[in-house]
Design an enzyme around this catalytic site. Structure first.
Site, PDB file in Angstrom:
ATOM      1  N   SER A 157     -15.473  32.176   9.959  1.00 41.07           N
ATOM      2  CA  SER A 157     -16.486  31.912  10.977  1.00 41.07           C
ATOM      3  C   SER A 157     -17.519  33.029  10.911  1.00 41.07           C
ATOM      4  O   SER A 157     -17.242  34.101  10.363  1.00 41.07           O
ATOM      5  CB  SER A 157     -15.845  31.882  12.361  1.00 41.07           C
ATOM      6  OG  SER A 157     -16.808  31.942  13.406  1.00 41.07           O
ATOM      7  N   TYR A 170     -10.075  34.979  19.162  1.00 41.54           N
ATOM      8  CA  TYR A 170     -10.732  34.199  18.108  1.00 41.54           C
ATOM      9  C   TYR A 170     -11.346  35.111  17.050  1.00 41.54           C
ATOM     10  O   TYR A 170     -11.163  34.889  15.850  1.00 41.54           O
ATOM     11  CB  TYR A 170     -11.799  33.299  18.722  1.00 41.54           C
ATOM     12  CG  TYR A 170     -12.445  32.353  17.740  1.00 41.54           C
ATOM     13  CD1 TYR A 170     -11.796  31.194  17.337  1.00 41.54           C
ATOM     14  CD2 TYR A 170     -13.718  32.606  17.224  1.00 41.54           C
ATOM     15  CE1 TYR A 170     -12.384  30.312  16.442  1.00 41.54           C
ATOM     16  CE2 TYR A 170     -14.313  31.734  16.325  1.00 41.54           C
ATOM     17  CZ  TYR A 170     -13.645  30.592  15.940  1.00 41.54           C
ATOM     18  OH  TYR A 170     -14.237  29.721  15.045  1.00 41.54           O
TER      19      TYR A 170
END
Length: 267
Positions: A157, A170
């Protein structure tokens, strides 16, 4: 529907995955369906690993372009369920492309964030991807060596490169995915297995629907996003087709960022 035969110029055949089988975790998600559809349109049959409660839209999308889609159920949060399913999939379908696309996100202030939530995000986003990859490699190493015909693609990401805010689990999980990809490549590239990752930026999916439809949010986002639009699942699908195809045979241990220029940073 029968798949259509298209004659490609010689060099473009390097981007084909015709006759291959791709295993995709999270194939039922918005990005996952985009990835599966792109691979199917490029010639691959699909094995989608997903929760039994998730929709089977991916099967419809893949079969629409004339390719096969096999759905297997397991829960990435339950690590012990992964090896038996992987053993069955590897022995039945022998995929040569593994894509760890599944992921979850849980936000909250770090000082208040529950340890159980942190462990779940790490388990699903990072540890499960390691287990899926290693179970595939165990099978491949028992077979004839096929230089760079076997590919692993992990989903990182843009949060792999940024600290973000109130999103500690995350960002920790995606930072780990970036570096685990390098570690896997170091270990498995000598066996003819390439390992890379894709880092999506702001991309439309079920997870981001409330955000990408928020005009006020987008007004602020576009001040930092050169492309002036959200990414589409097909943008990630294109990146995966490249990393899964012979065109990327000499690419391993790297991260392909697909973010519309966001990390480049507008002044």
């Amino acid at each position: 529907m029968a798949s259509q035969s298209v004659t490609l110029p010689p060099f473009l055949r390097n981007f084909s995955v015709e006759g291959r089988v791709a295993l995709v975790t999270g194939g039922s998600g918005g990005i996952g369906i985009g990835v599966c559809t792109a691979l199917a349109e490029s010639g691959a049959d699909i094995v989608s690993l997903q929760l039994p409660t998730e929709p089977t839209d991916v099967q419809t999308a893949v079969e629409k372009v004339g390719k096969k889609c096999h759905i297997y159920h397991f829960d990435l949060n339950q690590l012990d369920t992964i090896p038996p399913v992987m053993e069955k999939v590897m022995s039945t379908h022998n995929p040569s492309i593994i894509i760890n696309c599944a992921g979850i996100i849980m936000k909250g202030e770090t000082t208040e964030f529950p340890i159980e939530g942190f462990e779940k995000v790490i388990r699903v986003n990072t540890t499960a991807s390691i287990v899926v990859a290693r179970e595939a490699v165990k099978s491949w190493l028992k077979q004839e060596k096929l230089p760079f015909a076997r590919k692993i693609i992990n989903f990182a990401s843009i949060s792999s490169f940024q600290g973000n805010l109130e999103n500690i689990a995350y960002v920790a999980s995606k930072g780990a995915v970036l570096n685990m990809t390098r570690g896997m490549s170091n270990e498995w590239a000598p066996h003819g297995i390439t390992v890379n990752c894709v880092a999506p930026g702001y991309t439309k999916s079920r997870m981001t629907e409330k955000t990408y439809t928020n005009e006020a949010y987008n007004e602020q986002l576009y001040k930092k996003l050169p492309a002036q639009r959200w990414g589409e699942p097909k943008d990630l699908g294109a990146a995966c087709v490249y990393l899964a195809s012979p065109a990327s045979d000499y690419v391993s241990g790297t991260c392909l960022v697909v973010d519309g220029g966001y990390l480049g940073g507008l002044p």
